[in-house]
Design an enzyme around this catalytic site. Structure first.
Site, PDB file in Angstrom:
ATOM      1  N   CYS A   1     -10.048  -5.456   0.772  1.00 45.06           N
ATOM      2  CA  CYS A   1     -11.201  -4.548   0.791  1.00 45.06           C
ATOM      3  C   CYS A   1     -12.060  -4.769  -0.472  1.00 45.06           C
ATOM      4  O   CYS A   1     -11.636  -5.412  -1.435  1.00 45.06           O
ATOM      5  CB  CYS A   1     -10.739  -3.099   0.878  1.00 45.06           C
ATOM      6  SG  CYS A   1     -10.045  -2.468  -0.657  1.00 45.06           S
TER       7      CYS A   1
ATOM      8  N   CYS B   1      -4.161   0.654  -2.587  1.00 47.45           N
ATOM      9  CA  CYS B   1      -4.031  -0.588  -1.832  1.00 47.45           C
ATOM     10  C   CYS B   1      -2.922  -1.465  -2.420  1.00 47.45           C
ATOM     11  O   CYS B   1      -2.610  -1.376  -3.618  1.00 47.45           O
ATOM     12  CB  CYS B   1      -5.344  -1.371  -1.886  1.00 47.45           C
ATOM     13  SG  CYS B   1      -6.628  -0.690  -0.826  1.00 47.45           S
TER      14      CYS B   1
ATOM     15  N   ASN C   1       0.830  -1.202   0.000  1.00 48.66           N
ATOM     16  CA  ASN C   1       0.000   0.000   0.000  1.00 48.66           C
ATOM     17  C   ASN C   1       0.867   1.255   0.000  1.00 48.66           C
ATOM     18  O   ASN C   1       1.951   1.283   0.590  1.00 48.66           O
ATOM     19  CB  ASN C   1      -1.004   0.008   1.162  1.00 48.66           C
ATOM     20  CG  ASN C   1      -0.388  -0.193   2.520  1.00 48.66           C
ATOM     21  OD1 ASN C   1       0.605  -0.887   2.661  1.00 48.66           O
ATOM     22  ND2 ASN C   1      -0.977   0.400   3.539  1.00 48.66           N
ATOM     23  N   ILE C   2       0.381   2.267  -0.707  1.00 53.81           N
ATOM     24  CA  ILE C   2       1.098   3.534  -0.833  1.00 53.81           C
ATOM     25  C   ILE C   2       0.119   4.645  -0.486  1.00 53.81           C
ATOM     26  O   ILE C   2      -0.822   4.922  -1.254  1.00 53.81           O
ATOM     27  CB  ILE C   2       1.652   3.717  -2.271  1.00 53.81           C
ATOM     28  CG1 ILE C   2       2.554   2.531  -2.648  1.00 53.81           C
ATOM     29  CG2 ILE C   2       2.410   5.043  -2.382  1.00 53.81           C
ATOM     30  CD1 ILE C   2       2.984   2.522  -4.114  1.00 53.81           C
ATOM     31  N   GLU C   3       0.311   5.238   0.682  1.00 54.47           N
ATOM     32  CA  GLU C   3      -0.637   6.251   1.169  1.00 54.47           C
ATOM     33  C   GLU C   3      -0.266   7.638   0.664  1.00 54.47           C
ATOM     34  O   GLU C   3       0.795   7.849   0.068  1.00 54.47           O
ATOM     35  CB  GLU C   3      -0.688   6.196   2.705  1.00 54.47           C
ATOM     36  CG  GLU C   3      -1.193   4.848   3.175  1.00 54.47           C
ATOM     37  CD  GLU C   3      -1.441   4.760   4.662  1.00 54.47           C
ATOM     38  OE1 GLU C   3      -0.950   5.619   5.432  1.00 54.47           O
ATOM     39  OE2 GLU C   3      -2.146   3.803   5.058  1.00 54.47           O
TER      40      GLU C   3
ATOM     41  N   GLU D   1      -2.991  -4.654  -3.117  1.00 51.85           N
ATOM     42  CA  GLU D   1      -3.488  -5.532  -4.176  1.00 51.85           C
ATOM     43  C   GLU D   1      -3.511  -4.785  -5.506  1.00 51.85           C
ATOM     44  O   GLU D   1      -3.161  -5.330  -6.555  1.00 51.85           O
ATOM     45  CB  GLU D   1      -4.918  -6.008  -3.886  1.00 51.85           C
ATOM     46  CG  GLU D   1      -5.105  -6.746  -2.583  1.00 51.85           C
ATOM     47  CD  GLU D   1      -5.400  -5.819  -1.417  1.00 51.85           C
ATOM     48  OE1 GLU D   1      -4.756  -4.745  -1.300  1.00 51.85           O
ATOM     49  OE2 GLU D   1      -6.280  -6.156  -0.623  1.00 51.85           O
TER      50      GLU D   1
HETATM   51  N1  THU Z   1      -5.283  -1.413   2.465  1.00 47.00           N
HETATM   52  C1  THU Z   1      -4.753  -2.227   1.499  1.00 47.00           C
HETATM   53  O1  THU Z   1      -3.621  -2.023   1.039  1.00 47.00           O
HETATM   54  N2  THU Z   1      -5.503  -3.261   1.051  1.00 47.00           N
HETATM   55  C2  THU Z   1      -6.738  -3.586   1.535  1.00 47.00           C
HETATM   56  O2  THU Z   1      -7.366  -4.506   1.030  1.00 47.00           O
HETATM   57  C3  THU Z   1      -7.303  -2.824   2.647  1.00 47.00           C
HETATM   58  C4  THU Z   1      -6.598  -1.590   3.021  1.00 47.00           C
HETATM   59  C5  THU Z   1      -4.473  -0.278   2.949  1.00 47.00           C
HETATM   60  C6  THU Z   1      -4.948   1.069   2.517  1.00 47.00           C
HETATM   61  C7  THU Z   1      -4.405   1.954   3.619  1.00 47.00           C
HETATM   62  O3  THU Z   1      -3.090   2.334   3.292  1.00 47.00           O
HETATM   63  C8  THU Z   1      -4.343   1.054   4.836  1.00 47.00           C
HETATM   64  O4  THU Z   1      -4.467  -0.272   4.353  1.00 47.00           O
HETATM   65  C9  THU Z   1      -5.438   1.311   5.850  1.00 47.00           C
HETATM   66  O5  THU Z   1      -6.682   1.301   5.262  1.00 47.00           O
END
Ligand code: THU
Length: 127
Positions: free
Chosen positions: A89, A53, A42-44, A55
């Site tokens: 998610c 996300c 994940n890259i915020e 995935e």
């Molecule tokens: N996140 C994912 O990378 N994949 C998911 O299926 C659920 C959420 C990440 C997004 C965000 O950076 C962190 O988890 C919290 O939501």
């Protein structure tokens, strides 16, 4: 590539997550029908909706390299507080549906559980 190795890759790539806002690190590793492996974390972003996300990063890498279908994806989305392996998610599930993903491995620190894709996204939207 066996499922065990895919789960290990997902745990490993989670360490590369850029998650300064949630501190929640997620890793994904997928194998395509052609047998190639792609990973993502994940890259915020300071603008929260711009976050991607793990995935999705793995899917974008695979499809942009010319892959057509996803065989199996391992997702290490582990809630450290409860030591629980969380499921991908909804948006990521929909993205995986597009490329005929067959199997999802929900990965914990020491184990994983294998699901058929239809089990985690029945009646998915596709035309
Ligand atoms: N996140 C994912 O990378 N994949 C998911 O299926 C659920 C959420 C990440 C997004 C965000 O950076 C962190 O988890 C919290 O939501």
């Amino acid at each position: 590539m066996i499922n065990n190795e895919l789960a290990d890759l997902a745990r490993e790539v989670a360490k590369k997550a850029y998650a300064p806002y949630s501190n929640f690190r997620v890793g994904a590793a997928l194998v395509t029908d052609s047998g190639n492996i792609y990973t993502g974390c994940n890259i915020e972003n300071a603008s929260y909706p711009a976050t991607v996300c793990a995935e999705d990063v793995a899917v974008v890498k695979a499809i942009s390299e010319g892959e057509k279908k996803i065989d199996t994806i391992a997702v290490a989305c582990i809630d450290a507080k409860s030591d629980t392996a969380l499921f991908p998610c909804g948006i990521s599930r929909q993205r995986l549906a597009e490329f005929d993903t067959k199997t999802v491995l929900v990965v914990s620190e020491s184990d994983f559980v294998e699901y058929k894709f239809e089990e985690i996204l029945p009646f998915n939207f596709k035309f």
